[in-house]
Design a protein around this motif. Structure first.
Motif, PDB file in Angstrom:
ATOM      1  N   GLY A 283     103.747  28.476  46.444  1.00 51.25           N
ATOM      2  CA  GLY A 283     103.788  29.927  46.397  1.00 51.25           C
ATOM      3  C   GLY A 283     103.430  30.510  47.743  1.00 51.25           C
ATOM      4  O   GLY A 283     103.501  29.825  48.780  1.00 51.25           O
ATOM      5  N   LYS A 300      95.764  38.367  47.033  1.00 53.40           N
ATOM      6  CA  LYS A 300      96.657  37.979  45.948  1.00 53.40           C
ATOM      7  C   LYS A 300      97.294  36.639  46.273  1.00 53.40           C
ATOM      8  O   LYS A 300      97.419  36.256  47.427  1.00 53.40           O
ATOM      9  CB  LYS A 300      97.768  39.022  45.731  1.00 53.40           C
ATOM     10  CG  LYS A 300      97.299  40.368  45.199  1.00 53.40           C
ATOM     11  CD  LYS A 300      98.481  41.289  44.964  1.00 53.40           C
ATOM     12  CE  LYS A 300      98.030  42.698  44.600  1.00 53.40           C
ATOM     13  NZ  LYS A 300      97.273  42.756  43.353  1.00 53.40           N
ATOM     14  N   LYS A 301      97.693  35.949  45.211  1.00 54.42           N
ATOM     15  CA  LYS A 301      98.511  34.753  45.340  1.00 54.42           C
ATOM     16  C   LYS A 301      99.739  34.947  44.470  1.00 54.42           C
ATOM     17  O   LYS A 301      99.652  35.441  43.356  1.00 54.42           O
ATOM     18  CB  LYS A 301      97.740  33.507  44.910  1.00 54.42           C
ATOM     19  CG  LYS A 301      96.597  33.135  45.850  1.00 54.42           C
ATOM     20  CD  LYS A 301      95.974  31.809  45.487  1.00 54.42           C
ATOM     21  CE  LYS A 301      95.131  31.953  44.229  1.00 54.42           C
ATOM     22  NZ  LYS A 301      94.399  30.700  43.902  1.00 54.42           N
ATOM     23  N   VAL A 302     100.878  34.586  45.020  1.00 53.91           N
ATOM     24  CA  VAL A 302     102.136  34.689  44.281  1.00 53.91           C
ATOM     25  C   VAL A 302     102.598  33.271  43.972  1.00 53.91           C
ATOM     26  O   VAL A 302     103.235  32.617  44.803  1.00 53.91           O
ATOM     27  CB  VAL A 302     103.211  35.442  45.086  1.00 53.91           C
ATOM     28  CG1 VAL A 302     104.476  35.624  44.248  1.00 53.91           C
ATOM     29  CG2 VAL A 302     102.688  36.784  45.553  1.00 53.91           C
ATOM     30  N   VAL A 350     110.167  37.841  47.117  1.00 58.64           N
ATOM     31  CA  VAL A 350     109.085  38.589  46.482  1.00 58.64           C
ATOM     32  C   VAL A 350     109.271  40.058  46.838  1.00 58.64           C
ATOM     33  O   VAL A 350     109.417  40.409  48.007  1.00 58.64           O
ATOM     34  CB  VAL A 350     107.710  38.094  46.949  1.00 58.64           C
ATOM     35  CG1 VAL A 350     106.592  38.897  46.276  1.00 58.64           C
ATOM     36  CG2 VAL A 350     107.551  36.607  46.657  1.00 58.64           C
ATOM     37  N   PHE A 352     107.765  44.084  46.491  1.00 52.02           N
ATOM     38  CA  PHE A 352     106.499  44.793  46.335  1.00 52.02           C
ATOM     39  C   PHE A 352     106.775  46.219  45.880  1.00 52.02           C
ATOM     40  O   PHE A 352     107.544  46.958  46.497  1.00 52.02           O
ATOM     41  CB  PHE A 352     105.720  44.806  47.650  1.00 52.02           C
ATOM     42  CG  PHE A 352     105.387  43.429  48.136  1.00 52.02           C
ATOM     43  CD1 PHE A 352     104.248  42.791  47.698  1.00 52.02           C
ATOM     44  CD2 PHE A 352     106.233  42.764  49.011  1.00 52.02           C
ATOM     45  CE1 PHE A 352     103.951  41.508  48.128  1.00 52.02           C
ATOM     46  CE2 PHE A 352     105.932  41.486  49.450  1.00 52.02           C
ATOM     47  CZ  PHE A 352     104.789  40.860  49.002  1.00 52.02           C
ATOM     48  N   ASP A 364     102.116  45.531  43.936  1.00 48.27           N
ATOM     49  CA  ASP A 364     102.286  44.558  42.863  1.00 48.27           C
ATOM     50  C   ASP A 364     103.433  43.623  43.238  1.00 48.27           C
ATOM     51  O   ASP A 364     104.593  44.042  43.238  1.00 48.27           O
ATOM     52  CB  ASP A 364     102.613  45.256  41.542  1.00 48.27           C
ATOM     53  CG  ASP A 364     101.417  46.005  40.994  1.00 48.27           C
ATOM     54  OD1 ASP A 364     100.285  45.596  41.298  1.00 48.27           O
ATOM     55  OD2 ASP A 364     101.616  46.993  40.266  1.00 48.27           O
ATOM     56  N   PRO A 365     103.147  42.373  43.582  1.00 48.28           N
ATOM     57  CA  PRO A 365     104.229  41.462  43.953  1.00 48.28           C
ATOM     58  C   PRO A 365     104.996  41.002  42.718  1.00 48.28           C
ATOM     59  O   PRO A 365     104.411  40.645  41.702  1.00 48.28           O
ATOM     60  CB  PRO A 365     103.490  40.299  44.617  1.00 48.28           C
ATOM     61  CG  PRO A 365     102.124  40.325  44.016  1.00 48.28           C
ATOM     62  CD  PRO A 365     101.820  41.749  43.704  1.00 48.28           C
ATOM     63  N   LEU A 367     108.124  38.367  41.724  1.00 47.52           N
ATOM     64  CA  LEU A 367     109.040  37.314  42.130  1.00 47.52           C
ATOM     65  C   LEU A 367     110.394  37.576  41.476  1.00 47.52           C
ATOM     66  O   LEU A 367     110.527  37.535  40.248  1.00 47.52           O
ATOM     67  CB  LEU A 367     108.494  35.955  41.709  1.00 47.52           C
ATOM     68  CG  LEU A 367     109.301  34.726  42.135  1.00 47.52           C
ATOM     69  CD1 LEU A 367     109.376  34.631  43.653  1.00 47.52           C
ATOM     70  CD2 LEU A 367     108.689  33.464  41.545  1.00 47.52           C
TER      71      LEU A 367
END
Length: 435
Positions: A283, A300-302, A350, A352, A364-365, A367
């Motif tokens: 990610g 954040k992590k996606v 991604v 946003f 708010d990411p 995918l």
């Protein structure tokens, strides 16, 4: 006879032994996207909604080995590609015609275009930065401008104001050089050194704020950190250790033969969003920078599918899209199943959603699914390979392992016997070019 055999072996091994990660670059207005994998440049024109095939009407050689570096100019009118075939090609993005082909003496590891699009710089694996002027109508030759003595330059970026050029290498160093008015005579004034990484530096990016046009420098490296610098005086402002954040052990706890590194970093023009790719994380990690406090934090992590570990990132602030790609060149035929001639890549985007504030915490990411990406199926057909899901997972696992090995090999100085060194010296390509 022995020398000719060695020469043939060396030239072949130089281009085929190491896998190269797939790269992605996006036009500053997101009018086109480029993926480089192996010797291929895959271009999709988002404005015209069609695939594009770059052409060289000047009759120059095409890329014949892995492309290691790509970049758009600040205004997006030019694009440059270079790599293991010791060729640098400059493209006009309006027509995707090649306007210059430069023969390098060594394999190329980094490229960049000056802020005014007047110069192209490229760095070779001996640590020398070369420059060619694009201001003259007549053909000009590339000349050396600066160097990191015998150390591979891993990243090179011009500052947004065009006053400085930042270069990083595998020996932990970041050099900030004043870009001179007469660049063809060399860049002799060093502004600062940014020293603090405990392993190779893999990537650089500049960020600016509305209050400070000079901005700051961000770097990532093999010590699994992202660092914030005041590059004008070389001051380290903050170190963000990503090991715990990504669910990975700290770099000091990882076995020497299985190190994890920051592989790429990109940032929005105002620095409100910083995206980081980590070698073992499936990610993207998003960082926030508090410029007043001069600190970094992981916000954040996606996460993405388990087999997807991005090898390159590109961010277009105006469109709120973070483009990522995964893939590698020179995979064995078994990795590609029945598609032995096809180099597989995977593109994920991604998006946003902008809220009331412009910092990374307020985004708010999301995918995007394949049906939601800009350009849709046409873009994916041009930029990706087409394998079934089961084969994709195996191929991507092989790509991740190949990129890891390649990165480790690139950062290790090869050792040769005295006899081998003498043979290599007599058959160096720079001597052939000069003769």
């Amino acid at each position: 006879m022995e020398e000719s055999l060695v020469e043939e072996s060396e030239s072949g091994n130089a281009c085929t032994d190491e896998a190269a990660p797939a790269l992605i670059a996006v036009h500053p207005t997101e009018s086109s996207v480029v993926v480089a994998v192996g010797s291929e440049l895959r271009v999709f024109d988002l404005k015209e909604d069609c695939a594009v095939s770059p052409v060289d009407d000047l009759g120059g050689p095409h890329h014949s080995a892995s492309i290691r570096a790509i970049s758009f100019s600040f205004d997006g009118e030019l694009f440059v590609s270079a790599g293991d075939d010791k060729i640098v090609k400059i493209w006009k993005t309006g027509s995707w015609n090649c306007i210059h082909t430069i023969q390098s003496e060594k394999r190329v590891s980094a490229v960049s275009i000056s802020q005014d699009s007047g110069y192209v710089t490229f760095a070779d694996k001996f640590g020398v930065v070369w420059i060619m002027s694009l201001k003259e109508d007549r053909d000009t030759k590339a000349v050396p401008i600066l160097g990191h003595y015998c150390s591979i330059i891993t990243s090179m970026k011009f500052s947004p104001d065009g006053r400085f050029i930042a270069t990083a290498d595998r020996d932990h160093k970041i050099r900030i050089t004043v870009f001179p008015r007469n660049a063809l005579k060399g860049a002799h004034e060093i502004q600062s050194f940014c020293l603090g990484h405990t392993d190779f530096v893999s990537c650089l990016t500049f960020v600016c704020t509305q209050d400070q046009s000079k901005g700051f420098l961000l770097s990532g490296g093999g010590d699994l950190t992202v660092r914030l610098w005041d590059y004008s005086n070389g001051t380290l402002l903050y170190t963000c250790a990503l090991g715990n954040e990504a669910g990975i052990l700290e770099a000091s706890e990882i076995e020497e033969n299985n190190k994890t590194a920051v592989t790429d970093i990109c940032a929005s023009s105002n620095g409100s969003l910083i995206a980081v790719a980590v070698q073992s994380y499936n990610g993207v990690m998003l960082l926030s920078c508090d410029f007043s406090a001069r600190t970094l934090s992981c916000v954040k992590k996606v996460p993405m599918e388990k087999s997807y570990i991005p090898t390159s990132l590109a961010l277009v602030s105006s469109k709120e899209h973070l483009w990522t790609v995964m893939g590698a060149s020179n995979l064995s035929s078994s990795d590609l199943s029945n598609n032995k001639e096809q180099l597989l890549t995977r593109v994920r985007i991604v998006s946003f959603i902008q809220k009331d504030f412009s910092d990374a915490c307020s985004r708010d990411p999301v995918l995007l699914e394949d049906s939601q990406v800009p350009g849709g199926e046409k873009l994916l057909m041009q930029l990706q390979g087409s394998l079934d899901a089961a084969t994709q997972e195996a191929a991507f696992a092989a790509a991740a392992a190949a990129v890891r090995t390649s990165l480790q090999n690139m950062m290790i100085k090869k050792q040769y016997s005295v006899e081998r060194r003498e043979l290599r010296k007599r058959n160096r390509n720079d001597k052939k070019i000069k003769s």
